[in-house]
Motif scaffolding. Structure first.
Motif, PDB file in Angstrom:
ATOM      1  N   VAL A 113    -112.341   9.293  -4.092  1.00 50.12           N
ATOM      2  CA  VAL A 113    -111.831   7.871  -3.878  1.00 50.12           C
ATOM      3  C   VAL A 113    -113.085   6.835  -3.970  1.00 50.12           C
ATOM      4  O   VAL A 113    -113.168   6.013  -4.989  1.00 50.12           O
ATOM      5  CB  VAL A 113    -111.284   7.436  -2.531  1.00 50.12           C
ATOM      6  CG1 VAL A 113    -110.950   5.900  -2.297  1.00 50.12           C
ATOM      7  CG2 VAL A 113    -109.868   8.074  -2.494  1.00 50.12           C
ATOM      8  N   PHE A 114    -114.103   7.139  -3.305  1.00 48.87           N
ATOM      9  CA  PHE A 114    -115.450   6.332  -3.523  1.00 48.87           C
ATOM     10  C   PHE A 114    -116.190   6.351  -4.823  1.00 48.87           C
ATOM     11  O   PHE A 114    -116.567   5.554  -5.508  1.00 48.87           O
ATOM     12  CB  PHE A 114    -116.319   6.678  -2.306  1.00 48.87           C
ATOM     13  CG  PHE A 114    -115.932   6.157  -1.068  1.00 48.87           C
ATOM     14  CD1 PHE A 114    -115.392   4.690  -0.727  1.00 48.87           C
ATOM     15  CD2 PHE A 114    -115.652   6.998   0.096  1.00 48.87           C
ATOM     16  CE1 PHE A 114    -114.974   4.419   0.382  1.00 48.87           C
ATOM     17  CE2 PHE A 114    -115.036   6.522   1.341  1.00 48.87           C
ATOM     18  CZ  PHE A 114    -114.859   5.062   1.672  1.00 48.87           C
ATOM     19  N   ASP A 115    -115.991   7.758  -5.445  1.00 43.92           N
ATOM     20  CA  ASP A 115    -116.642   7.961  -6.692  1.00 43.92           C
ATOM     21  C   ASP A 115    -115.602   7.187  -7.781  1.00 43.92           C
ATOM     22  O   ASP A 115    -116.602   6.344  -8.636  1.00 43.92           O
ATOM     23  CB  ASP A 115    -116.449   9.173  -6.962  1.00 43.92           C
ATOM     24  CG  ASP A 115    -117.238   9.548  -8.536  1.00 43.92           C
ATOM     25  OD1 ASP A 115    -118.024   9.375  -8.723  1.00 43.92           O
ATOM     26  OD2 ASP A 115    -116.203   9.981  -9.253  1.00 43.92           O
ATOM     27  N   LEU A 116    -114.545   7.093  -7.617  1.00 44.43           N
ATOM     28  CA  LEU A 116    -113.592   6.188  -8.626  1.00 44.43           C
ATOM     29  C   LEU A 116    -114.033   4.781  -8.552  1.00 44.43           C
ATOM     30  O   LEU A 116    -114.213   3.981  -9.378  1.00 44.43           O
ATOM     31  CB  LEU A 116    -112.217   6.364  -8.212  1.00 44.43           C
ATOM     32  CG  LEU A 116    -111.415   7.647  -8.848  1.00 44.43           C
ATOM     33  CD1 LEU A 116    -110.058   7.746  -8.308  1.00 44.43           C
ATOM     34  CD2 LEU A 116    -111.634   7.766 -10.335  1.00 44.43           C
ATOM     35  N   ILE A 117    -114.305   4.213  -7.150  1.00 45.20           N
ATOM     36  CA  ILE A 117    -114.422   2.963  -6.937  1.00 45.20           C
ATOM     37  C   ILE A 117    -115.891   2.626  -7.444  1.00 45.20           C
ATOM     38  O   ILE A 117    -115.918   1.280  -8.310  1.00 45.20           O
ATOM     39  CB  ILE A 117    -114.372   2.616  -5.378  1.00 45.20           C
ATOM     40  CG1 ILE A 117    -113.243   2.751  -4.888  1.00 45.20           C
ATOM     41  CG2 ILE A 117    -115.170   1.277  -5.034  1.00 45.20           C
ATOM     42  CD1 ILE A 117    -113.106   2.776  -3.466  1.00 45.20           C
TER      43      ILE A 117
END
Length: 430
Positions: free
Chosen positions: A110-114
């Motif tokens: 999730v944080f990588d996509l963000i």
């Protein structure tokens, strides 16, 4: 104190990602993959397909987001609701440990996509706190800590002064800090996924409810009121908001609800002491309470059950009871927003990933872990479609049996939640 409470969701009103504008389908198209559902699972699927150059069209019945993807608490949690050993007991060693590994790494996805796509969703990556509200709850947290640490997870059990400083309350004896996790504005995250998927080449349609699916040779034709999409593969990503009888997902979950209240922005020393590390939190109660702050300093409280249809005075009474128990130094708090979202539950609290017919992929039963689970399931579906490899999915594709007596499960859960909340309001349970 006069109330300012109104029935609307906070997250769209504080989202830095603007509302997307996508047309309704009014033509007949042919693509590689048709995705049904514009929540996190569907958008993650479309985004990851587009990254691999696979043509995808997504159909959403309403706006993006309109379901649980934009209405949840916004916790970026690792794992499932139940502890790792319980997952293994429910799914077997191989599948259970696979789910533990994939979902344990889901917050990073999730944080990588963000970060990669510049999604403005007020992301914090300081962890989440599971709060032990009594001695039994603290024992459960110690058990979870041991199981998670045995699998290499970065978790710490906070006790005593460290616990009080992290939570802002003396009513919690221990808190399990999961450093893998964090928080987001879920509406902004979902809008950001939509923007990114469209920019990468996916075609998105809103207000295009699917009315049925029919076999057309070795392909599938997905029908809407004013158009259709013919595709080699179909991904059904409707989860808890599945409504149509023809949709096989309906048979594999029973509906639950989660309501929330958000205060007006709070300032002052008492407010700043609450979750100063900006973690999201939930407690070990039989019917849990969630606690977090938003970027503007609001206090958000939530719990399992349906808030819709209940008097606003009842909801305010419940929120006042929880707030005064945990954070009495705040004094009187004005509640500003309240809303309810749906949850797809399963009896064993584990998800289901399956292929109801050749060429159709489905997933449901996230049991309140939709942000992370939906993200990795979408990536896993795209990888499976592109490579024929399901290893990125939390579980292998299977053929689960439908859940029996689904309405009875829903009724039993909701009745139990309502009785518990009534007990809290009457201070019989606290």
């Amino acid at each position: 104190m006069p109330t300012t409470l109104s029935e609307r969701c906070l997250w769209p009103e504080t989202s830095a990602e603007t509302p997307p504008e996508y047309p309704a389908l009014a033509s007949h198209e042919e693509v590689d993959v048709c995705v049904v559902g514009g929540g996190i699972t569907g958008l993650s699927t479309a985004l990851h397909l587009a990254e691999q150059g696979i043509q995808a069209t997504l159909l959403e019945a309403r706006d993006i987001p309109s379901g649980g993807s934009g209405r949840n608490v916004g916790l970026v949690n690792a794992g499932l609701w139940i502890p790792p050993d319980d997952i293994v007991a429910a799914l077997g060693k191989d599948d259970g440990e696979r789910a533990n590994t994939v979902l344990g790494g889901a917050p990073s996805k999730v944080f990588d996509l963000i970060e990669r796509h510049g999604i403005a969703c007020d992301a914090t990556r300081t962890g989440t706190l599971h709060l032990g509200h009594n001695a039994k709850g603290c024992q459960e947290l110690a058990r979870r800590r041991d199981q998670l640490q045995n699998r290499g997870a970065s978790v710490t059990l906070l006790e005593g002064e460290a616990c009080e400083l992290a939570t802002g309350t003396s009513q919690i004896q221990a808190a399990l800090l999961d450093e893998r996790a964090g928080t987001i504005n879920p509406c902004a995250y979902t809008r950001g996924l939509a923007r990114t998927a469209a920019n990468l080449g996916a075609t998105l349609y809103c207000h295009s409810a699917v009315t049925g699916i029919e076999r057309q040779g070795d392909r599938w034709r997905v029908l809407t009121q004013d158009g259709s999409v013919t595709a080699n593969r179909v991904v059904m990503a409707t989860n808890a908001y599945t409504e149509d009888d023809w949709n096989q997902i309906r048979k594999h979950f029973f509906t639950g609800h989660f309501y929330q209240l958000a205060s007006e922005p709070l300032i002052g020393e008492a407010a700043e002491a609450i979750l100063p590390g900006k973690q999201g939190a939930w407690d070990t109660r039989t019917v849990l309470s969630s606690i977090r702050r938003d970027k503007e300093g609001r206090l958000l409280l939530g719990s399992l059950g349906k808030g819709e249809g209940k008097p606003l005075a009842y909801l305010t009474r419940w929120a006042d009871t929880i707030q005064n128990h945990y954070f009495p130094a705040l004094g009187n708090v004005r509640w500003q927003y309240t809303w309810t979202g749906k949850v797809a539950f399963t009896p064993d609290h584990t998800l289901r990933i399956f292929e109801p017919a050749p060429g159709i992929l489905s997933a449901t039963g996230y049991n309140g872990r939709g942000v992370t689970t939906g993200t990795v399931v979408g990536e896993g579906f795209a990888h499976y479609i592109a490579k024929g490899d399901d290893s990125l999915l939390p579980l292998p594709l299977s053929q689960p049996k439908p859940i029996k007596a689904r309405p009875l499960w829903s009724c039993a859960y909701e009745s139990g939640f309502s009785l518990y909340h009534a007990g809290q309001c009457l201070r019989v349970l606290i």
